[in-house]
Each structure stands twice: as structure tokens, then as C-alpha cells.
Design a protein around this motif. Sequence first.
Motif, short mmCIF file in Angstrom:
data_model
loop_
_atom_site.label_atom_id
_atom_site.label_comp_id
_atom_site.label_asym_id
_atom_site.label_seq_id
_atom_site.Cartn_x
_atom_site.Cartn_y
_atom_site.Cartn_z
N PRO A 65 69.44 73.96 -33.71
CA PRO A 65 69.61 75.42 -34.53
C PRO A 65 68.48 75.31 -35.63
CG PRO A 65 70.93 73.96 -35.37
CD PRO A 65 70.42 73.20 -34.18
N GLY A 66 67.79 76.53 -36.00
CA GLY A 66 66.94 76.60 -36.94
C GLY A 66 66.00 77.76 -36.92
N ASN A 67 65.49 78.22 -37.65
CA ASN A 67 64.45 79.38 -37.74
C ASN A 67 63.24 79.10 -36.85
OD1 ASN A 67 66.26 81.21 -39.31
ND2 ASN A 67 65.35 80.08 -41.19
N LEU A 68 62.87 80.00 -36.24
CA LEU A 68 61.74 80.03 -35.33
C LEU A 68 60.36 79.91 -36.11
CD1 LEU A 68 62.64 82.48 -32.44
CD2 LEU A 68 62.93 79.92 -32.59
N GLN A 69 59.48 79.07 -35.66
CA GLN A 69 58.02 78.88 -36.16
C GLN A 69 57.20 80.31 -35.75
OE1 GLN A 69 57.47 76.47 -37.84
NE2 GLN A 69 55.37 76.22 -38.19
N ILE A 70 56.63 80.59 -36.50
CA ILE A 70 55.53 81.71 -36.51
C ILE A 70 54.40 81.33 -35.46
CG2 ILE A 70 53.66 83.30 -37.52
CD1 ILE A 70 55.10 82.74 -40.03
N ILE A 71 53.92 82.09 -34.28
CA ILE A 71 53.01 81.83 -33.43
C ILE A 71 51.76 81.87 -33.85
CG2 ILE A 71 54.41 82.88 -31.48
CD1 ILE A 71 52.58 85.22 -31.51
N ALA A 72 50.85 80.87 -33.44
CA ALA A 72 49.81 80.29 -34.05
C ALA A 72 48.71 81.37 -33.63
CB ALA A 72 49.30 78.95 -33.34
N GLN A 73 48.87 82.08 -32.55
CA GLN A 73 47.70 83.11 -32.53
C GLN A 73 47.94 84.23 -33.31
OE1 GLN A 73 49.90 82.07 -30.09
NE2 GLN A 73 50.37 83.29 -28.61
N SER A 74 48.90 84.28 -33.77
CA SER A 74 49.12 85.70 -34.72
C SER A 74 48.67 85.27 -36.30
CB SER A 74 50.50 85.89 -34.94
OG SER A 74 51.29 85.13 -35.67
N GLN A 75 47.93 84.08 -36.52
CA GLN A 75 47.41 83.73 -37.90
C GLN A 75 45.88 83.62 -37.95
OE1 GLN A 75 50.17 80.58 -39.61
NE2 GLN A 75 51.13 80.59 -37.80
N GLN A 76 45.35 83.59 -38.95
CA GLN A 76 44.22 83.34 -39.30
C GLN A 76 43.56 81.86 -39.29
OE1 GLN A 76 41.98 85.93 -39.77
NE2 GLN A 76 43.98 87.42 -39.24
N ARG A 77 42.35 81.54 -38.74
CA ARG A 77 41.81 80.39 -38.53
C ARG A 77 41.96 79.45 -39.82
NH1 ARG A 77 39.16 77.01 -35.41
NH2 ARG A 77 39.15 78.25 -33.66
N ALA A 78 41.93 79.90 -40.94
CA ALA A 78 42.08 79.04 -42.12
C ALA A 78 43.61 79.20 -42.68
CB ALA A 78 40.93 79.57 -43.08
N ALA A 79 44.38 79.75 -42.16
CA ALA A 79 45.82 79.78 -42.72
C ALA A 79 46.32 78.51 -42.93
CB ALA A 79 46.62 80.53 -41.53
N LEU A 80 47.11 78.19 -43.76
CA LEU A 80 47.73 77.23 -44.26
C LEU A 80 48.82 76.76 -43.39
CD1 LEU A 80 47.90 77.73 -48.05
CD2 LEU A 80 46.12 76.47 -47.15
N VAL A 81 49.10 75.63 -43.31
CA VAL A 81 50.22 75.18 -42.44
C VAL A 81 51.54 75.54 -43.25
CG1 VAL A 81 51.64 73.04 -41.58
CG2 VAL A 81 49.05 73.16 -41.45
N THR A 82 52.53 76.35 -42.50
CA THR A 82 53.63 76.67 -43.39
C THR A 82 54.89 76.63 -42.07
OG1 THR A 82 53.34 79.03 -42.45
CG2 THR A 82 52.51 78.57 -44.60
N MET A 83 55.99 76.51 -42.53
CA MET A 83 57.36 76.37 -41.81
C MET A 83 58.32 77.05 -42.54
SD MET A 83 57.75 72.44 -40.32
CE MET A 83 57.76 71.68 -42.00
N PRO A 84 59.16 77.82 -41.99
CA PRO A 84 60.12 78.46 -42.61
C PRO A 84 61.45 77.59 -43.09
CG PRO A 84 60.49 78.62 -40.10
CD PRO A 84 59.27 78.03 -40.42
N GLU A 85 62.14 78.23 -43.97
CA GLU A 85 63.13 77.39 -44.47
C GLU A 85 64.26 77.23 -43.26
OE1 GLU A 85 67.10 78.06 -47.61
OE2 GLU A 85 65.85 79.53 -47.21
N ASN A 86 64.88 76.00 -43.24
CA ASN A 86 65.76 75.32 -42.01
C ASN A 86 64.92 75.69 -40.77
OD1 ASN A 86 67.84 74.49 -40.60
ND2 ASN A 86 68.93 76.40 -40.29
N SER A 87 63.79 74.98 -40.77
CA SER A 87 62.87 75.21 -39.51
C SER A 87 63.18 74.38 -38.24
CB SER A 87 61.55 74.41 -39.97
OG SER A 87 60.52 74.14 -38.95
N VAL A 88 63.44 75.06 -37.33
CA VAL A 88 63.87 74.49 -36.28
C VAL A 88 62.77 73.56 -35.47
CG1 VAL A 88 62.56 76.23 -34.31
CG2 VAL A 88 64.82 74.95 -33.58
N LEU A 89 61.57 73.62 -35.86
CA LEU A 89 60.29 72.71 -35.48
C LEU A 89 60.65 71.34 -36.35
CD1 LEU A 89 57.61 71.73 -34.60
CD2 LEU A 89 56.43 72.94 -36.39
#
Length: 359
Positions: A65-89
Motif C-alpha cells: 500500500p501507499g501513494n503512487l509516485q509522480i511519473i518522471a516524464q511529467s517533471q522538469q529536468r532540474a526538478a527536486l527529488v520528491t516523494m508523497p506522504e506514505n510513499s508506495v516507493l
Amino acid sequence: MTATSQSLKFLFVSTPVGPLGTGLGGGVELTLHNISQEMIRRGHKLQIVAPSGSTWDCLPVVQIPGNLQIIAQSQQRAALVTMPENSVLANMWDYARQVQSEYHLIVNFGYDWLPFYLTPFFQRPIAHLVSMGSLNNALDQIIKQVAKQFPGTIGFHSLAQAATFDLEEQFFCLSNGIDTSLYEFCAQPKQQLAWVGRISPEKGLEDAVSVAKMTQIPLKIMGKLQDELYWQKICQDYANAPFEYLGFLSTSQMQQVLRECRALLMTHRWVEAFGNVAIEALACGVPVISYRRGGPAEIVQDGKTGFLVEPDSLPGLVNAVSHLDQINRQTCRASAETEFSLEALGDRFEEWFIQILDF
């Protein structure tokens, strides 16, 4: 015949962007399914770790269980590494940490920063199958670090994809493969074209729709609708074009439509890591018309199993469509059977795994 007489135990950690069977993982889902199937056929044991809601009943899946990760191709090249609360990753890799002693090798199928960062902290070796080209600076950096510290543990699908990371260290180029028995050959197609993939800007669907409009050959569109606004804009801009969206279909349903098409169009705007749909089309005897960009350029034999077109050239696509009668559909099928079978896939992956384990 396996390359080792020993039965190995693998822990496959899936992509955290969606449950298996939903299509949110794109080509990673098919790759993971096929590698798992072939490793089990060879007598190895494995467990798949995947987000809750995964619908694969035929393979051993632990649902996390957990919240899904944001897909990489929807983010900018310089975007910071982020994870949602209760990350499934994070939850999947915490599970992997807890059970690692039960396995010889952990295989990461996720295109995410965290698994690479965690690699030195695990007692068991981790093989990383990178599923996309370079998209994010932080991810590029951590992949290079792991490649340097653990040579040979990074795998790519194509040389074009690998080149986007500019690694100096050894890596494996693994191509891909499918169960060709699931794809039926069709010698006499209908007057229609196909486009298969996630509906999102980097896939360039509007170019395929433009071809349908210019040639007046109906286009069958199949795949996960990932970007609703992008899709609505295509529908508005090409209201008079002959296209039809059939939804995200199972392999069986998809190939029933695909095999009756004159060609598959691949109009990607990014460096496609491989292009599973290309080998699926070939398995049906369907020629592939693709931009000469990324993995498909290493799959399609220009003038023999399809045509490679200058990237972003609509006239080039239309010209290729006009020459489809030059392609022998039996040659397309033979290419899939010899180069992209599950057995060929299994040989490449087994060699990679054994080299990492140093057997």
C-alpha cells in the motif's frame, strides 16, 4: 537450457507509478511480466513487489500500500527529488530491505532516485533495469554513482537510450522480448493504421493523427489515456481526421486490432528507450513506421521490416505509408521470432544476472 544449473531466487521490485495491469507503468509492465514468466520457466524462483491494486493473478505478487509516485516524464529536468506522504516507493523498498536475505538478487524496475541511493545500504546486490532515457539531473547523477561503485549492475534496453546517460562504466544492453505465440500473424490487413502507447505529449500522437488526415487512412489508437487535456486538444485540432480511440486493451485484445493494420506508426518526440509496441507489431506481421529516434531505430530494419523516418517529418511518414507494399509481412514476423522471443530475452537477462552474482 539455463546458463546455470542452480535455481536462483529473485526479488523483482516494480515501478511505483501504478498497479500492475492498469497500464500506468507503460512498457515496464510488459517487460516485467515477460522477464518474470521466462525466469520461472527456466526453473528460477521469484517474487514481484508492486503497488496495491495490481491484477496479475498468474504471477506471484506482493501488494504494497501507499501513494503512487509522480511519473518522471511529467517533471522538469532540474526538478527536486520528491516523494508523497506514505510513499508506495518507500514502502516497497522497505519491504525489500526486510526480506532481502531470502533472495540472491534484487532487480529494480523503477525509474526513481530512491532505489539507486539505497543500493550501497543493501546486503544483497541490486540490478537496475533503466526503463527510460535521461530525464532528470538528480537521477542521472545517482545512476552514474551506482554504475561506478557497482560496475555491470546497470541495464538498458537500447544503445540509444544508454547514450543519453553518457556512462563511462560497463553496462548491459538487454533489448527486450515477448511471447510471440500470443500474437497472431495476419497476411491480409485492412485499410487502417495503428498507434499504440500512453497518450501523453512525449509520445507525439498528433503526428499519427495528421498522417491519418493526410492519407485518409483510418487510425486505430490504443493505450492508456494519461493526459486528458492533451487528448482533448488533439480531438479539437483534428476533428475531421479519421481516427478512433479504443482504450487501454489487454494484449489479446490489442493484437486482434493491431494485426489487421497495414502498419504501426511510432511518432515519439523523446528518446524512446526501446519500444515494446514495435516488436508486438512485428510479431503480428505488421510493418513499423517510426521516427529514427531512440530504441525503435535499433529494432526496425529500414526497408525490410518497416521504415525509419527523419524525426518529426510528416512528409516522411506519409511517404513511408505509400511504400508499405514493399514490405513482406512474413519477414516482420520472422524478425520478432528470432530476435525478440522470450527465449532470447531470457538468455540476455540470465547472463546479466549471473555476471552480477559472479557465478
